[in-house]
Design a protein around this motif. Sequence first.
Motif, short mmCIF file in Angstrom:
data_model
loop_
_atom_site.label_atom_id
_atom_site.label_comp_id
_atom_site.label_asym_id
_atom_site.label_seq_id
_atom_site.Cartn_x
_atom_site.Cartn_y
_atom_site.Cartn_z
N ASN A 87 0.45 -1.07 0.18
CA ASN A 87 -0.19 -0.50 0.08
C ASN A 87 1.09 1.48 0.18
OD1 ASN A 87 -2.96 -0.41 -0.01
ND2 ASN A 87 -2.28 -2.34 1.65
N ASP A 88 1.96 1.31 0.90
CA ASP A 88 3.07 2.90 0.76
C ASP A 88 3.12 3.31 -0.15
OD1 ASP A 88 2.48 2.73 3.66
OD2 ASP A 88 5.01 1.97 3.60
N HIS A 89 3.28 1.85 -1.89
CA HIS A 89 3.88 2.50 -2.34
C HIS A 89 3.07 2.53 -3.59
CE1 HIS A 89 7.83 2.18 -0.63
NE2 HIS A 89 7.20 0.49 -0.09
N ASN A 90 1.93 1.85 -3.76
CA ASN A 90 0.50 1.44 -3.87
C ASN A 90 0.86 0.64 -5.66
OD1 ASN A 90 -2.20 2.15 -4.92
ND2 ASN A 90 -1.56 3.98 -6.11
N ARG A 91 1.41 -0.12 -5.74
CA ARG A 91 1.44 -1.24 -6.25
C ARG A 91 1.80 -2.63 -5.71
NH1 ARG A 91 7.80 -0.98 -3.86
NH2 ARG A 91 7.66 -3.19 -2.99
N ALA A 92 1.93 -3.55 -6.85
CA ALA A 92 1.27 -4.97 -5.84
C ALA A 92 1.64 -6.67 -7.04
CB ALA A 92 -0.58 -5.57 -6.56
N GLU A 93 2.10 -6.68 -6.08
CA GLU A 93 3.18 -7.95 -7.12
C GLU A 93 2.40 -9.10 -7.51
OE1 GLU A 93 5.87 -10.27 -4.75
OE2 GLU A 93 6.76 -11.71 -6.64
N ARG A 114 -6.93 -10.24 -16.73
CA ARG A 114 -8.08 -9.71 -15.76
C ARG A 114 -7.13 -9.03 -14.25
NH1 ARG A 114 -11.69 -6.57 -13.55
NH2 ARG A 114 -13.60 -7.40 -14.10
N MET A 115 -7.08 -9.68 -14.13
CA MET A 115 -6.45 -9.01 -12.54
C MET A 115 -5.68 -8.15 -12.93
SD MET A 115 -6.60 -11.40 -10.20
CE MET A 115 -6.11 -11.15 -8.46
N LEU A 116 -5.02 -7.17 -14.20
CA LEU A 116 -4.48 -6.41 -14.57
C LEU A 116 -5.63 -5.40 -14.75
CD1 LEU A 116 -1.02 -6.45 -15.20
CD2 LEU A 116 -1.68 -6.41 -17.19
N GLN A 117 -6.61 -6.06 -15.31
CA GLN A 117 -7.72 -4.42 -14.93
C GLN A 117 -8.24 -4.45 -13.94
OE1 GLN A 117 -11.24 -6.08 -17.38
NE2 GLN A 117 -11.94 -4.25 -17.18
N TYR A 118 -8.18 -5.19 -13.44
CA TYR A 118 -8.76 -5.19 -11.54
C TYR A 118 -7.96 -3.93 -10.72
CZ TYR A 118 -9.95 -6.85 -6.74
OH TYR A 118 -9.67 -6.30 -5.43
N GLY A 119 -6.60 -4.71 -11.27
CA GLY A 119 -5.37 -4.00 -10.69
C GLY A 119 -5.70 -2.24 -10.35
N PHE A 120 -5.53 -2.31 -11.79
CA PHE A 120 -5.45 -0.42 -12.94
C PHE A 120 -7.10 -0.64 -12.29
CE2 PHE A 120 -1.31 -2.23 -14.98
CZ PHE A 120 -0.25 -1.76 -13.52
N GLU A 122 -9.51 -0.84 -10.94
CA GLU A 122 -10.48 -0.92 -10.27
C GLU A 122 -9.88 -0.75 -7.95
OE1 GLU A 122 -13.18 -4.66 -10.67
OE2 GLU A 122 -12.69 -4.18 -13.00
N LEU A 123 -8.50 -1.03 -8.37
CA LEU A 123 -7.88 -0.55 -7.16
C LEU A 123 -6.95 0.27 -7.67
CD1 LEU A 123 -7.03 -4.04 -6.11
CD2 LEU A 123 -8.48 -3.56 -5.65
N GLY A 124 -6.74 1.43 -8.11
CA GLY A 124 -6.23 2.18 -8.93
C GLY A 124 -4.90 2.35 -8.47
N LEU A 125 -4.24 0.94 -8.78
CA LEU A 125 -2.43 0.81 -8.08
C LEU A 125 -1.87 1.40 -9.90
CD1 LEU A 125 -2.43 -2.96 -7.71
CD2 LEU A 125 -2.54 -1.33 -5.91
N ASN A 126 -1.02 2.14 -9.33
CA ASN A 126 0.45 2.56 -10.12
C ASN A 126 1.24 1.86 -11.03
OD1 ASN A 126 1.52 4.98 -10.69
ND2 ASN A 126 3.17 4.28 -9.53
N ARG A 127 1.11 0.07 -10.40
CA ARG A 127 2.33 -0.26 -10.83
C ARG A 127 2.24 -2.07 -10.34
NH1 ARG A 127 7.63 -2.58 -12.21
NH2 ARG A 127 8.81 -3.53 -10.83
N ILE A 128 1.94 -2.86 -11.31
CA ILE A 128 1.95 -4.48 -11.30
C ILE A 128 2.93 -4.64 -11.28
CG2 ILE A 128 0.72 -6.29 -11.53
CD1 ILE A 128 -2.25 -4.26 -11.35
N TYR A 129 3.67 -5.85 -10.90
CA TYR A 129 5.11 -6.19 -11.62
C TYR A 129 4.67 -8.11 -11.09
CZ TYR A 129 6.88 -6.70 -7.07
OH TYR A 129 7.21 -7.36 -5.27
N ALA A 130 5.64 -8.86 -11.79
CA ALA A 130 5.66 -10.40 -11.28
C ALA A 130 7.17 -10.49 -11.41
CB ALA A 130 4.82 -10.71 -12.43
N ALA A 131 7.65 -11.49 -10.98
CA ALA A 131 9.17 -12.52 -10.89
C ALA A 131 9.09 -13.39 -10.67
CB ALA A 131 9.75 -11.88 -9.75
#
Length: 182
Positions: A87-93, A114-120, A122-131
């Motif tokens: 939450n502090d960085h408004n991002r998700a993995e 679909r999860m990317l769409q949800y993240g950006f 609906e949740l208003g995230l700024n960044r989504i990444y994966a490893a």
Amino acid sequence: MQPTFVTNRLTLRPLQSTDAAAIQKFAGEKEVASTTLSIPHPYPDGSAEAFIVATHERHKNNLGTSLALISNETGELVGCMGLHIANDHNRAELAYWIGKPYWGQGYATEAANRMLQYGFEELGLNRIYAAAMTKNPASSTVMKKIGMKYEGELKQHIMKWGEYEDLVYYGTTKTEYEATLR
Ligand SMILES: CC(C)(COP(=O)(O)OP(=O)(O)OC[C@H]1O[C@@H](n2cnc3c(N)ncnc32)[C@H](O)[C@@H]1OP(=O)(O)O)[C@@H](O)C(=O)NCCC(=O)NCCS
């Protein structure tokens, strides 16, 4: 309440206690556990139940959303996918696995879109990444197919089953995601 999404071939819905047996069966396969960061092998009895409870706790604490991927055709669980939020960085993995019998049919890509769409959206995230481990090119392919960009590698970043593993990172920002919609 965790969300439910319906895509072409899948329903992404909150995990239920009745999913435990399928999770233990599929996540318990060595080939699934071996390229994930945290799935144990052998998969202990009770772990699936604990995982399901933990996903609901995480959501309640605004730390993420993990959903079961259910085949619309058969009603069977084919995998799991989650967004783990910082939450502090408004991002998700983004993290995921698909049961081995269902590999190579585009399910991870379909759910991840679909999860990317949800993240950006609906949740208003700024960044989504994966490893992914560099020895797991199928996962990198999924990330590329959903529009994530290569961000680099971390050498011997984790130890899995006694071996150091290199990780490759892919990611995308809200700005980049929105550009793909135009
Ligand atoms: C990685 C994983 C999620 C992929 O799931 P999936 O549903 O089979 O993925 P998809 O079918 O959507 O896409 C896989 C893509 O990788 C490609 N692929 C498969 N093996 C590959 C390889 N050796 N090199 C490059 N690409 C490969 C497939 O061809 C497919 O791309 P295409 O549709 O363009 O042909 C699944 O294999 C899995 O659960 N593995 C074990 C757990 C895991 O590694 N989770 C991810 C942790 S980061």
